[in-house]
Design a protein around this motif. Structure first.
Motif, PDB file in Angstrom:
ATOM      1  N   ALA A  18       0.849  -1.193   0.000  1.00 39.61           N
ATOM      2  CA  ALA A  18       0.000   0.000   0.000  1.00 39.61           C
ATOM      3  C   ALA A  18       0.878   1.234   0.000  1.00 39.61           C
ATOM      4  CB  ALA A  18      -0.923   0.004   1.223  1.00 39.61           C
ATOM      5  N   THR A  19       0.255   2.361  -0.369  1.00 38.73           N
ATOM      6  CA  THR A  19       0.915   3.663  -0.341  1.00 38.73           C
ATOM      7  C   THR A  19       0.165   4.556   0.627  1.00 38.73           C
ATOM      8  OG1 THR A  19       1.717   3.490  -2.619  1.00 38.73           O
ATOM      9  CG2 THR A  19       1.539   5.704  -1.673  1.00 38.73           C
ATOM     10  N   ILE A  20       0.907   5.195   1.531  1.00 37.78           N
ATOM     11  CA  ILE A  20       0.329   6.103   2.517  1.00 37.78           C
ATOM     12  C   ILE A  20       0.700   7.527   2.117  1.00 37.78           C
ATOM     13  CG2 ILE A  20       0.283   6.766   4.944  1.00 37.78           C
ATOM     14  CD1 ILE A  20       1.183   3.895   5.598  1.00 37.78           C
ATOM     15  N   ALA A  21      -0.317   8.349   1.892  1.00 36.11           N
ATOM     16  CA  ALA A  21      -0.089   9.721   1.447  1.00 36.11           C
ATOM     17  C   ALA A  21      -0.244  10.683   2.612  1.00 36.11           C
ATOM     18  CB  ALA A  21      -1.082  10.077   0.341  1.00 36.11           C
ATOM     19  N   TYR A 563       0.611  12.308   8.767  1.00 38.67           N
ATOM     20  CA  TYR A 563      -0.006  11.133   8.148  1.00 38.67           C
ATOM     21  C   TYR A 563      -0.987  10.520   9.152  1.00 38.67           C
ATOM     22  CZ  TYR A 563       4.088  11.387   5.035  1.00 38.67           C
ATOM     23  OH  TYR A 563       5.062  11.780   4.160  1.00 38.67           O
ATOM     24  N   LEU A 564      -2.251  10.374   8.762  1.00 39.25           N
ATOM     25  CA  LEU A 564      -3.253   9.712   9.598  1.00 39.25           C
ATOM     26  C   LEU A 564      -3.743   8.463   8.874  1.00 39.25           C
ATOM     27  CD1 LEU A 564      -5.176   9.554  12.022  1.00 39.25           C
ATOM     28  CD2 LEU A 564      -6.752  11.048  10.762  1.00 39.25           C
ATOM     29  N   ASP A 576     -12.821  12.325   3.301  1.00 40.21           N
ATOM     30  CA  ASP A 576     -12.056  13.217   2.430  1.00 40.21           C
ATOM     31  C   ASP A 576     -10.570  12.879   2.558  1.00 40.21           C
ATOM     32  OD1 ASP A 576     -11.199  15.176   0.774  1.00 40.21           O
ATOM     33  OD2 ASP A 576     -11.532  16.827   2.205  1.00 40.21           O
ATOM     34  N   GLY A 577     -10.099  11.945   1.737  1.00 37.72           N
ATOM     35  CA  GLY A 577      -8.710  11.519   1.809  1.00 37.72           C
ATOM     36  C   GLY A 577      -8.476  10.311   0.919  1.00 37.72           C
TER      37      GLY A 577
END
Length: 596
Positions: A18-21, A563-564, A576-577
């Motif tokens: 996964a990618t965390i933005a 980062y949440l 919203d994310g």
């Protein structure tokens, strides 16, 4: 600025990535799709978890961040899981901070303690256990003493510079006058080879005499200063008194044990009191025993001994338990004061003993120095005696003119040697005096560091309570809770107010307890600057919140982190994310289902 993670056999995820933005990242999925396992995989990469897939012998996590690449491998060895590689966090202090205040899943100790109604002091201040504050204070105290000694010497050097500079100028003028006098004598009196040779010998002998005399005087002055310092150190040692506190260590151990016992007793009594209070306040005695309803008064059978009693008797007994609980709390404060007083006594004894050892060491060094200098003085006096004999012998062989010229040249050499020594002394004094400002700054910084360390625990306790109150007010302004406010007491107990009166935590809903748990964790996060160690906030296990409250909480949490990452069920409305799709992963329950 993204974080990329690859997972193999961690928790319930057999294979996934996964990618965390930056901002909000939601893992949306049903049960058994790996939501919580994804949180565990991130925790493994951070260094706060070691959860392998059940039945697997090894697993790995590969994490790429803007600041570096981190690989962690887990292996099952002798019934335990061992970690190898380099996680994102390696320092135990950072790991503890992140585990408590950045990884806010269902296993989080702060959330658990709030749900259980426990005192929060231990869990909120746990990172302090890894900072070795007492050892840091001892190190800084030694550095402070060294700098204070150097600063005293530098200030003394600064005071001496004008007089030494004046002596340099005087010696330079005297040498110029002597050189002019020598030229006058040379022009007025001739000299043959023989007289020239005697003159040179006499000049050298007198130079040797002057140098030896100067050496003797300096050694005598040095011995006098050393004897004075030795006397001062001996007086300090004689005047030093080591506090006599009887059996401090035993008393401290006994006081700590008594404090621990009282705390355990208070915790047990609090549990009994809270449970009984809830049963009476909710009018649910029938859950525990038989209740015989009557017009005048209900009669119940005691659920512990079976004897018959009344609701009023139970209420009276509850009041008695409350009074006993109050007495235990007062006793706990008394023991805590005793522990602090004994710890202070132990520190006073330690400091006095260290001071004694330092003085004894200084005295031994001064005695050695004094013996060496006295030996050098004996040698210098022998040298002076020989030079004086040579001067007397050679003086008989020269006439008055040669003697005068020899005196002048000898005086010139003596003054030149003295000028060289004085110039060196001036240079050393200027170098030492030049450090006054730096040493004063260093000393002030050390004093500030010592004060900060000594007050760090109290400051953090105060900051944590203030952060809790601030965050609680912010939360209450956003959520419609059934209580008016909540705060942390000085002892780190949570007190909730409802309708203007203190209410029991047991009376709060699951969602309200979760909100208080997050407030407590965020207070610790702010107090210990956790965002500096890890710019990530992990959230899991929010099933107790409805859709509106979950969205409100997420909006609030994202303000405090870069980062949440949190988990949510499909029935919640969109956030919203960035959404992370768990259906792309291979999870353990899928493999089992296909095998069936």
């Amino acid at each position: 600025m993204t974080w990329n993670i690859d997972i193999e056999r961690i928790a319930g995820i057999l294979d996934g990535s996964a990618t965390i933005a930056p901002g909000v990242n939601v893992v949306r999925g049903s049960n058994w799709q790996g939501k919580s396992s994804f949180i565990e995989a991130i925790k493994t990469a951070l260094g706060t978890s070691t959860e392998l897939t059940e039945g697997a012998e090894s697993g790995t996590v590969h994490l790429e961040t803007p600041t570096g690449v981190y690989d962690v491998a887990l292996t099952r060895e002798n019934g335990t899981v061992a970690r190898r590689g380099e996680p994102y966090l390696s320092d135990e202090y950072d790991v503890t901070r992140a585990e408590l205040f950045a990884c806010l899943d269902e296993r989080n100790e702060v959330r658990r303690a709030v749900r259980a109604g426990e005192n929060l002091e231990d869990v909120l201040l746990r990172p302090l256990d890894f900072q070795n504050i007492d050892a840091q204070i001892e190190t800084l105290q030694r550095e402070r003493e060294q700098i204070e000694t150097e600063l005293t010497q530098a200030r003394e050097a600064k005071k001496r510079i004008p007089s030494v500079q004046e002596k340099v100028t005087r010696l330079e003028n005297e040498i110029e006058d002597l050189q002019a006098k020598r030229e006058t004598i040379d022009s007025e009196a001739g000299s043959d080879d023989s007289s020239e040779s005697v003159r040179r010998q006499l000049s050298q002998a007198r130079t040797e005499q002057n140098q030896a005399q100067n050496r003797v005087e300096r050694l005598e002055q040095s011995i006098e200063r050393t004897e004075q310092r030795l006397s001062e150190r001996q007086d300090d040692l004689d005047a030093l008194e080591i506090p006599e506190y009887n059996d401090v260590a035993d008393k401290l151990s006994e006081a700590r044990e008594s404090l621990s016992q009282v705390e355990r007793d208070a915790e047990v009594l609090q549990s009994v009191y809270s449970a009984t209070e809830m049963v009476l306040s909710e009018d649910r005695l029938d859950l525990l025993t038989e209740v015989e309803r009557d017009i005048d008064e209900d009669t119940v059978a005691c659920w512990t001994c079976g004897s018959e009693t009344t609701r009023a008797d139970l209420a009276d007994r509850l009041d008695a338990l409350g009074s006993e609980l109050t007495a235990l709390r007062a006793q706990k404060e008394t023991y805590r004061d005793t522990v602090e007083e004994l710890e202070t006594q132990r520190e006073e004894i330690s400091q006095a003993r260290q001071r004694k050892a330092d003085l004894e060491e200084d005295i031994a060094e001064l005695k050695t120095t004094l013996a060496d200098r006295k030996q050098s003085l004996d040698a210098a006096r022998s040298r002076l005696e020989k030079a004086q004999g040579d001067v007397e012998r050679l003086s008989d062989h020269v006439d008055a003119a040669v003697a005068e010229l020899s005196d002048v040249e000898s005086e010139i050499k003596y003054r030149e040697a003295e000028l060289e020594d004085t110039a060196d002394e001036l240079a050393q004094l200027e170098t030492r005096a030049g450090r006054v400002d730096t040493l004063e700054t260093d000393l002030e910084s050390l004093r500030d560091d010592l004060a900060e360390l000594r007050g760090r625990k109290d400051r953090l306790k105060r900051e944590a309570r203030e952060a809790f109150d601030t965050a609680m007010q912010d939360i209450l302004s956003r959520f419609g809770t059934g209580f008016e406010t909540a705060r942390l007491t000085a002892d780190f107990d949570i007190v909730v107010a409802r309708d203007g009166q203190e209410a029991s935590l047991d009376a709060l809903s699951e969602g309200e307890l979760e909100l208080i748990g997050f407030v407590a964790a965020l207070a610790g996060r702010q107090s210990f600057d956790v965002g500096d160690a890890v710019p990530l906030l992990l959230v899991d296990g929010l099933g107790g919140l409805d859709d509106d409250n979950l969205h409100t909480l997420i909006e609030y949490l994202q303000q405090g982190t870069e980062y949440l990452v949190f988990t949510a069920y499909p029935e919640y409305t969109a956030f919203d994310g960035r959404e992370i799709d768990p259906t792309r992963w291979t999870v353990a329950n899928e493999k089992q289902a296909s095998a069936d």
